[in-house]
Design a protein around this motif. Structure first.
Motif, short mmCIF file in Angstrom:
data_model
loop_
_atom_site.label_atom_id
_atom_site.label_comp_id
_atom_site.label_asym_id
_atom_site.label_seq_id
_atom_site.Cartn_x
_atom_site.Cartn_y
_atom_site.Cartn_z
N VAL A 284 28.29 -22.60 38.45
CA VAL A 284 28.06 -23.85 39.27
C VAL A 284 27.91 -23.41 40.76
O VAL A 284 28.61 -22.85 41.39
CB VAL A 284 29.06 -24.72 39.16
N PRO A 285 26.59 -23.88 41.30
CA PRO A 285 26.51 -23.23 42.86
C PRO A 285 27.50 -24.44 43.62
O PRO A 285 27.75 -25.32 43.25
CB PRO A 285 25.07 -23.72 42.91
N LEU A 286 27.74 -23.73 45.04
CA LEU A 286 28.39 -24.56 46.15
C LEU A 286 27.61 -25.69 46.45
O LEU A 286 26.26 -25.74 46.66
CB LEU A 286 28.75 -23.61 47.09
N THR A 287 28.25 -26.78 46.73
CA THR A 287 27.33 -28.00 47.22
C THR A 287 27.20 -27.62 48.68
O THR A 287 28.12 -27.00 49.19
CB THR A 287 28.17 -29.38 47.24
N PRO A 288 26.22 -28.38 49.41
CA PRO A 288 26.06 -28.08 50.78
C PRO A 288 27.43 -28.57 51.65
O PRO A 288 27.68 -27.65 52.62
CB PRO A 288 25.00 -29.11 51.35
N PHE A 289 28.22 -29.40 51.40
CA PHE A 289 29.42 -29.64 52.08
C PHE A 289 30.41 -28.75 51.81
O PHE A 289 31.02 -28.05 53.06
CB PHE A 289 30.10 -31.12 51.52
N ARG A 290 30.54 -28.07 50.77
CA ARG A 290 31.39 -26.94 50.62
C ARG A 290 31.09 -25.57 51.46
O ARG A 290 31.86 -24.98 52.03
CB ARG A 290 31.66 -26.63 49.01
N GLY B 99 33.31 -24.03 54.37
CA GLY B 99 33.59 -22.52 54.33
C GLY B 99 32.98 -21.64 55.47
O GLY B 99 33.84 -21.16 56.00
N TRP B 100 31.74 -22.19 56.23
CA TRP B 100 31.50 -21.56 57.34
C TRP B 100 32.22 -21.99 58.56
O TRP B 100 32.45 -21.41 59.52
CB TRP B 100 29.93 -21.68 57.57
N GLY B 101 32.56 -23.24 58.40
CA GLY B 101 33.49 -23.88 59.37
C GLY B 101 34.84 -23.30 59.54
O GLY B 101 35.51 -23.18 60.49
N THR B 102 35.40 -23.03 58.35
CA THR B 102 36.77 -22.20 58.35
C THR B 102 36.69 -20.92 58.90
O THR B 102 37.52 -20.59 59.59
CB THR B 102 37.27 -22.15 56.75
#
Length: 103
Positions: free
Chosen positions: A43-49, A53-56
């Motif tokens: 399952v690919p990551l959603t844009p929000f996730r 992740g990049w924000g973290t």
């Protein structure tokens, strides 16, 4: 791979004598360093996730301070020129005397 990193960290703690890290290493040894697998890798990551992740990762860079913040208490030249600036001011007592008590 994580076990090797864990042993390297133990070696570094002993080598540099960073004993304050022993409790966290002990707890990590009790919990274990292996991470459970994901439920479904296809399952690919959603844009929000992805943004999360990049924000973290960006938060780590934003919040990192290579030199801790300290307060420089040396008087500035402007303060030294001020006649009301007391360099050798008496220290404020850390407690008030109780009535009837001496010293």
């Amino acid at each position: 791979c994580t076990k090797v990193f864990f042993y390297i960290v133990i070696f570094l703690v002993v080598w540099f004598r960073l004993w304050q890290w022993t409790l966290i290493l002990f707890l990590l040894a009790l919990i274990g360093v292996a991470h459970p697998p994901t439920a479904n890798d296809s399952v690919p990551l959603t844009p929000f996730r992805r943004i999360l992740g990049w924000g973290t990762l960006a938060f780590i860079l934003i919040g990192f301070t290579p030199t801790p913040v300290w307060i420089d208490e040396t008087p500035s030249p402007k303060q030294r020129q001020n006649p009301w600036f007391a360099v050798d001011a008496p220290a404020i007592p850390n407690r008030l005397p109780i009535e009837g008590q001496r010293g």
